[in-house]
Motif scaffolding. Structure first.
Motif, PDB file in Angstrom:
ATOM      1  N   VAL A   1      24.641  56.280  12.374  1.00  0.00           N
ATOM      2  CA  VAL A   1      24.935  54.911  12.308  1.00  0.00           C
ATOM      3  C   VAL A   1      26.221  54.541  11.761  1.00  0.00           C
ATOM      4  O   VAL A   1      27.169  53.771  12.292  1.00  0.00           O
ATOM      5  CB  VAL A   1      23.831  54.005  11.892  1.00  0.00           C
ATOM      6  N   LEU A   2      26.484  55.345  10.740  1.00  0.00           N
ATOM      7  CA  LEU A   2      27.780  55.262  10.075  1.00  0.00           C
ATOM      8  C   LEU A   2      28.925  55.812  10.808  1.00  0.00           C
ATOM      9  O   LEU A   2      30.062  55.216  10.928  1.00  0.00           O
ATOM     10  CB  LEU A   2      27.827  55.982   8.528  1.00  0.00           C
ATOM     11  N   ALA A   3      28.612  56.918  11.751  1.00  0.00           N
ATOM     12  CA  ALA A   3      29.826  57.296  12.311  1.00  0.00           C
ATOM     13  C   ALA A   3      30.200  56.295  13.520  1.00  0.00           C
ATOM     14  O   ALA A   3      31.337  56.076  13.762  1.00  0.00           O
ATOM     15  CB  ALA A   3      29.396  58.667  12.913  1.00  0.00           C
ATOM     16  N   VAL A   4      29.095  55.780  14.100  1.00  0.00           N
ATOM     17  CA  VAL A   4      29.269  54.793  15.297  1.00  0.00           C
ATOM     18  C   VAL A   4      30.084  53.430  14.633  1.00  0.00           C
ATOM     19  O   VAL A   4      31.022  52.895  15.087  1.00  0.00           O
ATOM     20  CB  VAL A   4      27.911  54.457  15.811  1.00  0.00           C
ATOM     21  N   VAL A   5      29.901  53.018  13.488  1.00  0.00           N
ATOM     22  CA  VAL A   5      30.554  51.946  12.734  1.00  0.00           C
ATOM     23  C   VAL A   5      31.901  52.487  12.430  1.00  0.00           C
ATOM     24  O   VAL A   5      32.864  51.465  12.864  1.00  0.00           O
ATOM     25  CB  VAL A   5      29.771  51.464  11.335  1.00  0.00           C
ATOM     26  N   TYR A   6      32.307  53.730  12.021  1.00  0.00           N
ATOM     27  CA  TYR A   6      33.536  53.957  11.791  1.00  0.00           C
ATOM     28  C   TYR A   6      34.313  54.014  12.988  1.00  0.00           C
ATOM     29  O   TYR A   6      35.634  54.022  13.191  1.00  0.00           O
ATOM     30  CB  TYR A   6      33.427  55.232  10.956  1.00  0.00           C
ATOM     31  N   VAL A   7      33.644  54.645  14.238  1.00  0.00           N
ATOM     32  CA  VAL A   7      34.356  54.430  15.576  1.00  0.00           C
ATOM     33  C   VAL A   7      34.781  53.348  15.950  1.00  0.00           C
ATOM     34  O   VAL A   7      35.877  52.852  16.625  1.00  0.00           O
ATOM     35  CB  VAL A   7      33.689  55.092  16.522  1.00  0.00           C
ATOM     36  N   GLY A   8      33.933  52.066  15.641  1.00  0.00           N
ATOM     37  CA  GLY A   8      34.099  50.889  16.017  1.00  0.00           C
ATOM     38  C   GLY A   8      35.295  50.210  15.006  1.00  0.00           C
ATOM     39  O   GLY A   8      36.247  49.573  15.531  1.00  0.00           O
ATOM     40  N   LEU A   9      35.265  50.725  13.981  1.00  0.00           N
ATOM     41  CA  LEU A   9      36.365  50.285  13.001  1.00  0.00           C
ATOM     42  C   LEU A   9      37.798  50.694  13.385  1.00  0.00           C
ATOM     43  O   LEU A   9      38.779  50.065  13.327  1.00  0.00           O
ATOM     44  CB  LEU A   9      36.230  50.789  11.589  1.00  0.00           C
ATOM     45  N   SER A  10      37.752  52.024  13.808  1.00  0.00           N
ATOM     46  CA  SER A  10      39.144  52.456  14.406  1.00  0.00           C
ATOM     47  C   SER A  10      39.758  51.872  15.625  1.00  0.00           C
ATOM     48  O   SER A  10      40.736  51.412  15.477  1.00  0.00           O
ATOM     49  CB  SER A  10      38.868  54.233  14.596  1.00  0.00           C
ATOM     50  N   PHE A  11      38.580  51.446  16.598  1.00  0.00           N
ATOM     51  CA  PHE A  11      38.980  50.848  17.716  1.00  0.00           C
ATOM     52  C   PHE A  11      39.584  49.271  17.346  1.00  0.00           C
ATOM     53  O   PHE A  11      40.594  48.974  17.696  1.00  0.00           O
ATOM     54  CB  PHE A  11      37.747  50.910  18.626  1.00  0.00           C
ATOM     55  N   SER A  12      38.913  48.776  16.477  1.00  0.00           N
ATOM     56  CA  SER A  12      39.173  47.394  16.345  1.00  0.00           C
ATOM     57  C   SER A  12      40.415  47.251  15.472  1.00  0.00           C
ATOM     58  O   SER A  12      41.297  46.202  15.803  1.00  0.00           O
ATOM     59  CB  SER A  12      38.029  46.688  15.563  1.00  0.00           C
ATOM     60  N   PHE A  13      40.643  48.147  14.572  1.00  0.00           N
ATOM     61  CA  PHE A  13      41.784  48.071  13.704  1.00  0.00           C
ATOM     62  C   PHE A  13      42.949  48.265  14.613  1.00  0.00           C
ATOM     63  O   PHE A  13      44.218  47.405  14.463  1.00  0.00           O
ATOM     64  CB  PHE A  13      41.851  49.010  12.735  1.00  0.00           C
ATOM     65  N   ARG A  14      43.100  49.370  15.367  1.00  0.00           N
ATOM     66  CA  ARG A  14      44.255  49.630  16.107  1.00  0.00           C
ATOM     67  C   ARG A  14      44.570  48.682  16.974  1.00  0.00           C
ATOM     68  O   ARG A  14      45.898  48.269  17.250  1.00  0.00           O
ATOM     69  CB  ARG A  14      43.899  51.018  16.960  1.00  0.00           C
ATOM     70  N   HIS A  15      43.523  48.167  17.874  1.00  0.00           N
ATOM     71  CA  HIS A  15      44.075  47.091  18.914  1.00  0.00           C
ATOM     72  C   HIS A  15      44.340  45.778  18.464  1.00  0.00           C
ATOM     73  O   HIS A  15      45.193  44.872  18.960  1.00  0.00           O
ATOM     74  CB  HIS A  15      42.693  47.148  19.919  1.00  0.00           C
ATOM     75  N   GLY A  16      43.475  45.279  17.268  1.00  0.00           N
ATOM     76  CA  GLY A  16      43.780  44.264  16.341  1.00  0.00           C
ATOM     77  C   GLY A  16      45.174  44.056  15.993  1.00  0.00           C
ATOM     78  O   GLY A  16      45.883  43.113  16.280  1.00  0.00           O
ATOM     79  N   ALA A  17      45.384  45.155  15.484  1.00  0.00           N
ATOM     80  CA  ALA A  17      47.018  45.299  14.830  1.00  0.00           C
ATOM     81  C   ALA A  17      48.042  44.963  15.923  1.00  0.00           C
ATOM     82  O   ALA A  17      49.060  44.537  15.669  1.00  0.00           O
ATOM     83  CB  ALA A  17      47.026  46.549  14.130  1.00  0.00           C
ATOM     84  N   ARG A  18      47.732  45.949  16.976  1.00  0.00           N
ATOM     85  CA  ARG A  18      48.913  45.874  18.068  1.00  0.00           C
ATOM     86  C   ARG A  18      48.925  44.481  18.736  1.00  0.00           C
ATOM     87  O   ARG A  18      49.881  43.860  19.018  1.00  0.00           O
ATOM     88  CB  ARG A  18      48.373  46.818  19.357  1.00  0.00           C
TER      89      ARG A  18
END
Length: 565
Positions: free
Chosen positions: A66-83
């Motif tokens: 579950v933590l791994a899935v959360v971190y994948v979502g964190l990576s996606f949202s941070f990268r695209h949100g910042a862009r």
């Protein structure tokens, strides 16, 4: 922020609204990212309570997944949100720069009176960048609020007292942060004003460097810039102190708040009211809250600076026009009949003047102020206080300035050249290089300038034509005015920096080039005036004579003084 406050807020709203899609998507992604970040301490607490404390290996692997899935979502949202947020900021700054440049270049004028060119450049660059950065601040604010909301909900789930502390303390922190940003907002506005003035002074001095060296005024110029620079430095230091004070106080308040949350959580754990996992989650959330609360302070700082910059930009964008566009259309075709009826403006008093279609008219003004006032009225840079200026029977006040300048071109004595090739400068208003550009260069003597340059007409000219001599610049500027082929052309002292032989040849060539089209020469050059059909003498702001050049030389002493002195 003064009278420009509401206007500044309108600019901010327009910037955010113009990039609404990117800002909303970036805010949603950033909010999701921070919500996920806030859930990490909660999930770690659950791992401790439901897997580690019970020695359940299967549950441990499940929660790690579950933590791994959360971190994948964190990576996606941070990268695209910042862009998306950076794209919105850059696009907004670009739109603001475009709008400001468009306002400065508006044919109706008005914005140029607000300050030195360098100050306007500073507004178009630094202020636009600061206002554009508001889009990033909006995204960060949404993320911080999401983090605080999820953290508060998680703490309420762990312990109601902990959740209430966060729910009640966060609005108080936000309000205190807003109050702390007020001094920074005021000083940031003063900082940008001083920096813009210093930039304007620097640009002004660089533009007149040759003149300053020629008259030995370098020390006075250095003293002027030093004074402006010191004032700018002082304003910057005051703004920096305000920013440091705001950040320091914000960090202090945030630290006290986090310590309070940790203290209450520890006491609850010691009393057995929450589990070990709950304590770990509470401490983790308390440490996590440092980030969002620090962002809240940063957002207040960005909004404060954004508001002050927005007010400066709004002042330029809302500058009243120097002249109002009229409702009428240009006469078709334009014959080039120019007439002034009882015009009073500046130094001019009840001036009556007429140039017939196709006439080459000379105007001699004994006072340079009279010449400048006349040029301003003819180019509709300003409207007369009384009387009318007409083109083919239509008052210029009834026409759009942009349309007027397509058919009535005023070529000033101090016209600047632009960075680019010689050909691109001459053809700027004539379209692609062709026969008319070649003919215009020949008539103005600019072909000789091209022959003297290493790459001919393809030689690059530096900004404002500084790589050319004064006479070369004048010839290129005159060629540019001729190449525009306007039905009415007004020239102001186009040959003051060329030798007499070249001037006589240029006068004859200009007459041939403009044959059949109305040309008004505001000059005191005998060579140019000898080629005119008629000359009007303006003395003391009034027309005191009108006759061929030779006749005025014979019977007007003041004319002889103005032309031959």
């Amino acid at each position: 922020m003064g009278a420009e406050g509401p206007a500044g807020r309108d600019v901010l709203r327009r910037v955010v609204g113009g990039q609404r899609r990117d800002v909303v998507l970036a805010s949603l992604l950033a909010a999701g990212h921070q919500a996920g970040e806030a859930l990490v301490p909660v999930l770690i607490g659950l791992v401790i309570d439901r897997a580690v404390a019970k020695d359940d290996g299967a549950a441990l692997w499940l929660w790690i997944a579950v933590l791994a899935v959360v971190y994948v979502g964190l990576s996606f949202s941070f990268r695209h949100g910042a862009r998306l947020s950076e794209r919105a900021a850059v696009a907004a700054a670009h739109e603001l720069r475009t709008a400001l440049v468009g306002r400065v270049l508006d044919p109706a004028g008005g914005a140029e009176a607000l300050g030195l060119p360098g100050a306007l450049v500073n507004t178009a660059t630094e202020d636009a960048k600061r206002v554009g950065a508001v889009n990033v601040a909006v995204m960060e604010a949404a993320a911080a609020l999401a983090a605080l909301g999820v953290s508060a909900a998680a703490l309420l789930w762990i312990s109601v007292p902990l959740g209430l502390v966060v729910l009640l303390g966060t609005p108080l922190l936000l309000w205190l942060g807003h109050l702390l940003s007020k001094p920074l907002e005021r000083r940031s506005e003063a900082e940008q004003e001083r920096a813009g003035h210093a930039s304007g002074v620097a640009a002004d001095l660089v533009a007149g460097l040759r003149v300053l060296k020629g008259i030995g005024a370098e020390s006075a110029a250095v003293a002027r810039y030093r004074s402006a620079s010191r004032a700018s430095l002082g304003a910057t230091l005051r703004a920096t102190r305000a920013q440091a004070w705001q950040k320091g106080m914000t960090l202090t308040l945030t630290g006290v708040f986090i310590a309070l949350v940790a203290l209450i959580g520890g006491r609850l754990a010691a009393a057995g009211d929450i589990s070990l996992g709950g304590l770990v989650s509470a401490v983790g959330l308390a440490l996590f809250l440092l980030g969002p609360l620090e962002v809240v302070g940063w957002v207040n700082s960005e909004f404060a600076q954004g508001r002050s910059s927005a007010a400066r930009m709004a002042k330029v964008l809302a500058a009243p026009p120097a002249v109002e566009p009229g409702p009428d259309a240009l006469p078709v075709p334009v014959r080039g009949h120019v007439r002034l009826r009882g015009v009073s403006y500046g130094a001019l008093r009840d001036v009556d003047l007429e140039a017939a279609p196709g006439e080459l008219l000379g105007v001699v003004a004994t006072d340079p102020a009279d010449a400048l006032a006349l040029l301003g009225c003819l180019g509709r840079v300003a409207d007369p206080d009384s009387g009318t200026v007409e083109l083919d029977g239509k008052a210029l006040t009834a026409l759009d300035p942009a349309e007027i300048r397509k058919v009535l071109l005023v070529a000033g004595h101090d016209a600047d050249l632009f960075e680019g090739t010689l050909t691109s400068n001459v053809s700027a208003a004539a379209g692609p290089a062709g026969d008319i550009v070649t003919a215009a260069m020949t008539a103005a003597g600019a072909d000789e300038v091209a022959e003297a340059l290493p790459h001919g007409a393809g030689t690059t000219v530096t900004e404002r034509g500084r790589s050319l001599s004064g006479g070369q610049r004048q010839r290129v500027a005159l060629a540019r005015a001729l190449a525009a082929d306007a039905p009415v052309l007004v020239l102001h002292d186009p040959t003051t920096a060329v030798d007499t032989v070249t001037e006589a040849r240029m006068a004859d060539a200009v007459r041939d080039f403009r044959r059949g089209r109305t040309t008004i020469m505001v000059t005191t050059s005998p060579a140019l005036l000898a080629m005119t059909d008629r000359v009007v003498l303006v003395q003391g702001g009034r027309v005191t004579g009108a006759a061929p050049h030779a006749e005025l030389v014979r019977r007007h002493e003041s004319y002889r003084t103005a032309v031959f002195a």
